[in-house]
Design an enzyme around this catalytic site. Sequence first.
Site, PDB file in Angstrom:
ATOM      1  N   GLY A  39       1.022  -1.157  -0.062  1.00 47.19           N
ATOM      2  CA  GLY A  39      -0.162  -0.184  -0.042  1.00 47.19           C
ATOM      3  C   GLY A  39       1.014   1.196  -0.034  1.00 47.19           C
ATOM      4  O   GLY A  39       2.019   1.321   0.227  1.00 47.19           O
ATOM      5  N   CYS A  40       0.167   2.471  -0.283  1.00 46.96           N
ATOM      6  CA  CYS A  40       0.881   3.629  -0.455  1.00 46.96           C
ATOM      7  C   CYS A  40       1.498   4.164   0.849  1.00 46.96           C
ATOM      8  O   CYS A  40       2.711   4.407   1.132  1.00 46.96           O
ATOM      9  CB  CYS A  40       0.151   4.642  -1.126  1.00 46.96           C
ATOM     10  SG  CYS A  40      -1.424   4.957  -0.635  1.00 46.96           S
TER      11      CYS A  40
END
Length: 338
Positions: A146-147
């Site tokens: 994920g970011c």
Amino acid sequence: MRGYKKPTVSIIGASGYSGAELSSMIARHPSVKLENLYAYSQAGNKVSDIYPALNLDMTYRAYEGVPESDICFLALPHGEALKLVPELLDNGKMVIDLSGDFRLKNPAEHLTYYKQEKPADAWMTYAMPELFHDEISQAKAASNPGCYATSIILGLAPVCRPPMSCGTVTSVSCSALSGLSGAGRSAKTELSFSEMNNNIRAYKVGMHQHTPEILQALGTSATSPSFGFAFTPMIAPLTRGIYTVLNISLEKQLPVSEIKEHYRQFYRSAPFVRICSNPPEVLHVAHTNFCDIHVTQSAQDGSLIVITAIDNLVKGAAGQAVQNMNIMLGYDETLGIM
């Protein structure tokens, strides 16, 4: 090379922000061929009508079953990849998933943080190149980080993973600002210009879905963490970017010069991590696959302060996915990205 056939690529969920970024990168990649772009609400529409800047003469297609392509990227809402990936793998496809469906090994943690059930075996190689390069190189299916997780893990890994360990870290307080594109392309009133201009808003405080992913990658877990971890995500009036500030308490205070050198050595073989002498800026990483990291120390108590910056759509999504594809195919990991 005579007789060489480029591996072909399909992107499932290509009309969202991450999917569009991925489409652009794959289209200009020198060693793979973009074959199909699948979308739900945009099926039948030309890419040039939705994203003129991509300059792609292609039309979004409705997904009707396993494509012929060698490689399938999935950039779908959480929960959707669980339905598609098993059939893709059964048909011999190389799969890279950008959702959270296959990141967590513990299905109970997945249920707690994603509010969705999943099978116990719904896990794929966690594909953070800077930490798990060898595992990725052997994988046929990978779960893209994920970011937020990317920006936080890269900031913490040098003090949480060998040759240092989580035993030296007693607590971490993390604040991170994300651009609006991190919430996806779907229209939401609270993310409109009039709501977010000149505004910053915290959300999912203490319960963000990237929390267990972060702790898992650092060798511990959200269920039984080996150090205190507090995460406050915030939305900022930016289109793209994540800016993270980590306040880290260590059992033993070390000279900051020693810690900085440790970070440099830890990432000496990581082409997309830059250890910076000054605090990073989002503008310096926008539209790139770099993660910029600055390491300093509190003058008051000697605690460690680490600041990171990434582009959430590139290093936090599409760029890292292409980096992982390169590693899985045996290419130079920077190919088509630099």
